[in-house]
Motif scaffolding. Structure first.
Motif, PDB file in Angstrom:
ATOM      1  N   LEU A 277       3.381  33.058 -23.119  1.00 14.85           N
ATOM      2  CA  LEU A 277       5.071  32.749 -21.836  1.00 14.85           C
ATOM      3  C   LEU A 277       3.662  32.375 -20.074  1.00 14.85           C
ATOM      4  N   PRO A 278       4.303  30.603 -19.757  1.00 13.91           N
ATOM      5  CA  PRO A 278       3.409  30.425 -19.077  1.00 13.91           C
ATOM      6  C   PRO A 278       3.767  30.307 -17.543  1.00 13.91           C
ATOM      7  N   ILE A 279       3.712  32.150 -17.187  1.00 14.72           N
ATOM      8  CA  ILE A 279       4.158  32.831 -15.996  1.00 14.72           C
ATOM      9  C   ILE A 279       2.352  31.989 -15.137  1.00 14.72           C
ATOM     10  N   ALA A 280       2.559  31.692 -13.646  1.00 17.46           N
ATOM     11  CA  ALA A 280       1.267  31.734 -12.975  1.00 17.46           C
ATOM     12  C   ALA A 280       1.364  32.724 -11.957  1.00 17.46           C
ATOM     13  N   LYS A 281       1.416  33.114 -11.526  1.00 19.39           N
ATOM     14  CA  LYS A 281       1.377  34.285 -10.789  1.00 19.39           C
ATOM     15  C   LYS A 281       2.979  35.868 -10.875  1.00 19.39           C
ATOM     16  N   LEU A 282       2.962  37.223 -10.990  1.00 21.67           N
ATOM     17  CA  LEU A 282       3.636  37.950 -11.000  1.00 21.67           C
ATOM     18  C   LEU A 282       3.579  38.602  -9.237  1.00 21.67           C
ATOM     19  N   VAL A 283       4.453  38.297  -8.709  1.00 18.31           N
ATOM     20  CA  VAL A 283       4.263  38.888  -7.369  1.00 18.31           C
ATOM     21  C   VAL A 283       5.168  40.169  -7.104  1.00 18.31           C
ATOM     22  N   VAL A 284       4.443  41.051  -7.561  1.00 18.00           N
ATOM     23  CA  VAL A 284       4.524  42.657  -7.106  1.00 18.00           C
ATOM     24  C   VAL A 284       4.839  42.666  -5.141  1.00 18.00           C
ATOM     25  N   ALA A 285       6.923  42.359  -5.274  1.00 19.70           N
ATOM     26  CA  ALA A 285       6.834  43.437  -3.439  1.00 19.70           C
ATOM     27  C   ALA A 285       7.125  44.648  -3.679  1.00 19.70           C
ATOM     28  N   THR A 286       6.523  45.424  -2.712  1.00 18.23           N
ATOM     29  CA  THR A 286       7.383  46.731  -2.350  1.00 18.23           C
ATOM     30  C   THR A 286       7.571  46.721  -1.125  1.00 18.23           C
ATOM     31  N   ASN A 287       8.058  48.138  -0.461  1.00 17.32           N
ATOM     32  CA  ASN A 287       8.732  48.328   0.031  1.00 17.32           C
ATOM     33  C   ASN A 287       7.576  49.161   1.033  1.00 17.32           C
ATOM     34  N   GLU A 288       7.595  50.094   1.929  1.00 19.37           N
ATOM     35  CA  GLU A 288       7.109  50.777   2.498  1.00 19.37           C
ATOM     36  C   GLU A 288       5.700  51.765   1.575  1.00 19.37           C
ATOM     37  N   ASN A 289       7.171  52.299   0.910  1.00 15.82           N
ATOM     38  CA  ASN A 289       5.820  52.632  -0.139  1.00 15.82           C
ATOM     39  C   ASN A 289       4.855  51.854  -1.173  1.00 15.82           C
ATOM     40  N   ASP A 290       3.793  51.712  -0.775  1.00 16.38           N
ATOM     41  CA  ASP A 290       2.963  50.356  -0.766  1.00 16.38           C
ATOM     42  C   ASP A 290       1.715  50.892  -1.834  1.00 16.38           C
ATOM     43  N   VAL A 291       1.981  52.007  -2.804  1.00 17.69           N
ATOM     44  CA  VAL A 291       0.712  52.413  -3.568  1.00 17.69           C
ATOM     45  C   VAL A 291       0.918  51.041  -4.761  1.00 17.69           C
ATOM     46  N   LEU A 292       1.654  50.133  -5.206  1.00 16.71           N
ATOM     47  CA  LEU A 292       0.947  49.455  -5.890  1.00 16.71           C
ATOM     48  C   LEU A 292       0.526  48.108  -5.225  1.00 16.71           C
ATOM     49  N   ASP A 293       0.926  48.218  -4.133  1.00 16.53           N
ATOM     50  CA  ASP A 293       0.521  47.244  -3.024  1.00 16.53           C
ATOM     51  C   ASP A 293      -1.105  46.908  -2.652  1.00 16.53           C
ATOM     52  N   GLU A 294      -1.044  48.452  -2.441  1.00 19.23           N
ATOM     53  CA  GLU A 294      -2.560  48.839  -2.250  1.00 19.23           C
ATOM     54  C   GLU A 294      -3.767  48.446  -3.278  1.00 19.23           C
ATOM     55  N   PHE A 295      -2.648  49.183  -3.936  1.00 21.03           N
ATOM     56  CA  PHE A 295      -3.775  48.965  -5.939  1.00 21.03           C
ATOM     57  C   PHE A 295      -4.509  47.182  -5.345  1.00 21.03           C
ATOM     58  N   PHE A 296      -2.538  45.694  -6.198  1.00 22.75           N
ATOM     59  CA  PHE A 296      -3.436  44.580  -6.172  1.00 22.75           C
ATOM     60  C   PHE A 296      -4.465  44.417  -4.392  1.00 22.75           C
ATOM     61  N   ARG A 297      -4.516  44.832  -3.756  1.00 18.30           N
ATOM     62  CA  ARG A 297      -5.454  44.348  -2.623  1.00 18.30           C
ATOM     63  C   ARG A 297      -6.684  44.886  -2.455  1.00 18.30           C
ATOM     64  N   THR A 298      -6.896  46.019  -2.828  1.00 17.48           N
ATOM     65  CA  THR A 298      -8.106  47.253  -2.657  1.00 17.48           C
ATOM     66  C   THR A 298      -8.640  47.552  -4.070  1.00 17.48           C
ATOM     67  N   GLY A 299      -8.334  48.286  -4.885  1.00 11.87           N
ATOM     68  CA  GLY A 299      -8.771  48.598  -6.339  1.00 11.87           C
ATOM     69  C   GLY A 299      -8.118  50.272  -6.408  1.00 11.87           C
ATOM     70  N   VAL A 300      -7.753  50.639  -5.338  1.00 10.81           N
ATOM     71  CA  VAL A 300      -7.769  51.880  -5.114  1.00 10.81           C
ATOM     72  C   VAL A 300      -6.100  52.204  -5.329  1.00 10.81           C
ATOM     73  N   TYR A 301      -6.016  53.492  -6.471  1.00  9.79           N
ATOM     74  CA  TYR A 301      -4.519  53.511  -6.953  1.00  9.79           C
ATOM     75  C   TYR A 301      -4.691  54.876  -6.375  1.00  9.79           C
ATOM     76  N   ARG A 302      -3.347  54.941  -5.200  1.00  7.59           N
ATOM     77  CA  ARG A 302      -2.888  56.375  -4.615  1.00  7.59           C
ATOM     78  C   ARG A 302      -1.886  56.760  -4.702  1.00  7.59           C
ATOM     79  N   VAL A 303      -2.169  57.666  -5.183  1.00 11.58           N
ATOM     80  CA  VAL A 303      -0.622  58.509  -4.979  1.00 11.58           C
ATOM     81  C   VAL A 303      -0.271  59.506  -3.920  1.00 11.58           C
ATOM     82  N   ARG A 304       0.716  59.615  -3.601  1.00 14.78           N
ATOM     83  CA  ARG A 304       1.263  59.643  -2.206  1.00 14.78           C
ATOM     84  C   ARG A 304       1.721  61.608  -2.555  1.00 14.78           C
ATOM     85  N   GLY A 305       2.190  61.851  -1.355  1.00 17.15           N
ATOM     86  CA  GLY A 305       2.880  63.356  -2.080  1.00 17.15           C
ATOM     87  C   GLY A 305       4.689  63.288  -1.466  1.00 17.15           C
TER      88      GLY A 305
END
Length: 476
Positions: A277-305
Motif C-alpha cells: 500500500l503506497p504509504i509515505a510515512k507512518l507517524v507514531v504519536a506518543t504522549n509523555e510515555n514516549d518509549v516509542l518516540d525515543e526509539f525512533f529518534r535514538t535507536g534505544v528501546y528503554r522500558v520504564r518501570g
C-alpha cells in the motif's frame, strides 16, 4: 498461508490455530511467513470493491489473503455480519472527515464502545464464536486494557457462546466513562479485574499466564489484545479504506498519523505498507510515555518501570512496554528469530532496554519502513483540542489530539496526511471540558452510565491470584 513466531519457534500454524492461541509457545508473536503483495491491478480492484460494495467486502478481500482455513463463503458472511450500519452507525463505517488542506481524520469510533478498538474486536468476537462452534470447544480470554480494549472486547464477547472474558485493567487509571463502560456489564461471562498497578503490570500478568503452557492448555486461555494476530489483521483493513478515500489513483501516496502506546494500531499500518500500500510515512504519536518516540529518534528501546510510567490525560497510551513492537523489530532485523528473542526475552529482562542505534538496519529504518515519530504533552493536547474546535468546529478526544499535533508537525505539502481517530470525546470528558469549557456530546444510550451498579474485583498484581480466579470460575 502459514504463520511463524517472532522468536523462532519451529512450528508453522494456520490462521484458526493462532486465532485461539494468542502468544506462540516460545513467548513470541505470530506473523505470516510472508506478506501478500498488492500490485497495481489488485489495488484497482480493491478500490472498486470499496466504492461499489462497501467496507465489509473490502474486509473480506484483505482477510482472505491471510485466511485459507475458513471457507470463503463463511468468511464473507462473518465480515458482512460484523461491518454493518447498525453496529457502526453509518454505512461508510470509517468515513474520512476533512480538517484542512491535506489533513484528514479517519473516523474509527462509530462502534458500540465509541473507540477504534471496536473495528477489530467486533470481528474477533464473531470469529471466536464461529471457530469454537466448529470445534465444540470453549475459550477463556485473558486480556489487559489501558482503557478502550477492555470495553471493546467485553461488548464484542458478551453473550457469545463458549467464551468467558477475564479483563485486567490498572486500578483507578482509566477515565470514569471507560470504567463505567466495563464495570457496569453484568453478563455472566464477563469478569473485570482492577489491578493495583499500571497497564504494564496487567500486560505482564497476561503474558505470564500465557507462557505457562500447561495452565494455558488446561484452561484454554486465549487473548484479545493486539498480541493476537487476528485483531491486528482486522485493523489493516481501515488503512486500505483510508487510502482509497484519500486518493483517486493508485500512484498517489498517503501518510498516516497514529496515536500509539502499545504499537498495535500503527503495526497494522506497517503490515499494510509491507503489502505494498503506497504509504509515505507512518507517524507514531506518543504522549509523555514516549518509549516509542525515543526509539525512533535514538535507536534505544528503554522500558520504564511503574514509578516512571506517567498518568496522563490520554490514559489509553500510558504504556511503557509496547508488546506489538516485537513484530516490527523482527522485520527490521531481517526476520531473525534468535536475535529478536535475545532482545525481547533476554535484554529487556536483564537491563530493561536494548540499543540498535549502531545497527545498519536501524540506520535506514525511516527510509525503508516509513516510520517517524513525535510526542505530545497535556498542554499540547489542550491547545490542539481548542484549535481544532475554534478553527474547524470539530471536537476531538485527547488521544486523537496527540496524533493530530504530531501530524501537523510532520506533514508534507504534496502528500495527504490521515490522522487515525482513537475515540469519541465523551470518553475523556474531563480534559475536553478543561480545554473547551463544555461537555462533549453524549450518545443517548450512555446517559447516566457512571451511576450504574458496578461489578469488579480489585486485586494485587498477582499472577497466582488470577490463575486461581480463572480455575474457580471455569470449574474444571
Amino acid at each position: 498461508m502459514r504463520y511463524l513466531s517472532t522468536r523462532g519457534h519451529a512450528d508453522r500454524k494456520r490462521f484458526c490455530e493462532i486465532l485461539l492461541e494468542g502468544l506462540a509457545p516460545d513467548g513470541g508473536l505470530y506473523l505470516p511467513e510472508s506478506y501478500p503483495q498488492i500490485d497495481d491491478a489488485t489495488l484497482t480492484r480493491l478500490r472498486k470493491v470499496y466504492h461499489e460494495q462497501g467496507y465489509a467486502d473490502l474486509a473480506f478481500e484483505i482477510l482472505s489473503l491471510y485466511i485459507d482455513d475458513i471457507p470463503a463463503a463463511d468468511l464473507r458472511a462473518l465480515c458482512a455480519k460484523t461491518y454493518t450500519a447498525e453496529v457502526f452507525g453509518t454505512g461508510e463505517i470509517v468515513p474520512l472527515r476533512h480538517l484542512e488542506d491535506g489533513v484528514w481524520i479517519e473516523a474509527l469510533s462509530n462502534g458500540p464502545t465509541l473507540a477504534f478498538k471496536d473495528m477489530a474486536m467486533q470481528l474477533l468476537g464473531n470469529l471466536f464464536e464461529y471457530e469454537l462452534g466448529r470445534r465444540g470447544e470453549e475459550l477463556n480470554i485473558l486480556g489487559a486494557t489501558s482503557g478502550d480494549t477492555g470495553s471493546a472486547a467485553e461488548y464484542a464477547m458478551r453473550g457469545k457462546k463458549g467464551v468467558r472474558v477475564f479483563m485486567t485493567s490498572p486500578h483507578g487509571r482509566m477515565s470514569p466513562f471507560q470504567q463505567a463502560q466495563m464495570f457496569s456489564l453484568m453478563d455472566a461471562n464477563i469478569y473485570n479485574i482492577a489491578v493495583k498497578g499500571v497497564f504494564d503490570d496487567c500486560q505482564d500478568m497476561v503474558k505470564a499466564v500465557s507462557n505457562d503452557l500447561d495452565f494455558k492448555r488446561k484452561y484454554k486461555i486465549g487473548t484479545v489484545n493486539s498480541i493476537n494476530w487476528a485483531r491486528l489483521l482486522a485493523q489493516v483493513v481501515y488503512y486500505f479504506a483510508g487510502y482509497i478515500q484519500a486518493t483517486t489513483k493508485n500512484a498517489e501516496q498517503v501518510s498516516f498519523a497514529v496515536p500509539s502506546g502499545n504499537f498495535g494500531n500503527v503495526c497494522a499500518g506497517h503490515v499494510a505498507r509491507m503489502m505494498g500500500l503506497p504509504i509515505a510515512k507512518l507517524v507514531v504519536a506518543t504522549n509523555e510515555n514516549d518509549v516509542l518516540d525515543e526509539f525512533f529518534r535514538t535507536g534505544v528501546y528503554r522500558v520504564r518501570g511503574t514509578a516512571d510510567t506517567h498518568e496522563t490525560s490520554s490514559p489509553s497510551m500510558d504504556i511503557s512496554k509496547a508488546s506489538n513492537f516485537e513484530r516490527f523489530v523482527f522485520d527490521l532485523l531481517g526476520r531473525d528469530g534468535a536475535r529478536t528473542k535475545a532482545l525481547f526475552a533476554d535484554a529487556l529482562n536483564q537491563g530493561g532496554q536494548f540499543d540498535l542505534s549502531k545497527d545498519p538496519a536501524f540506520a535506514d529504518a525511516a527510509t525503508r519502513y516509513g516510520f517517524i515519530s513525535g510526542k505530545s504533552t497535556h498542554a499540547n493536547r489542550l491547545d490542539t483540542i481548542r484549535d481544532t474546535w475554534a478553527r474547524h468546529g470539530m471536537m476531538i478526544d485527547t488521544h486523537t489530539a496527540d496524533g493530530l499535533k504530531v501530524a501537523l508537525e510532520q506533514r508534507s505539502a504534496d502528500v495527504p496526511m490521515v490522522v487515525l481517530e482513537t475515540a469519541l470525546p465523551i470518553k475523556f470528558a474531563q480534559t475536553v471540558q478543561e480545554a473547551l469549557g463544555r461537555e462533549p456530546d453524549r450518545p443517548a444510550k450512555f446517559e447516566g452510565i457512571e451511576a450504574l451498579p458496578k461489578r469488579v474485583l480489585v486485586m494485587d498484581a498477582d499472577v497466582a491470584a488470577v490463575k486461581a480466579l480463572i480455575a474457580r470460575e471455569c470449574g474444571y
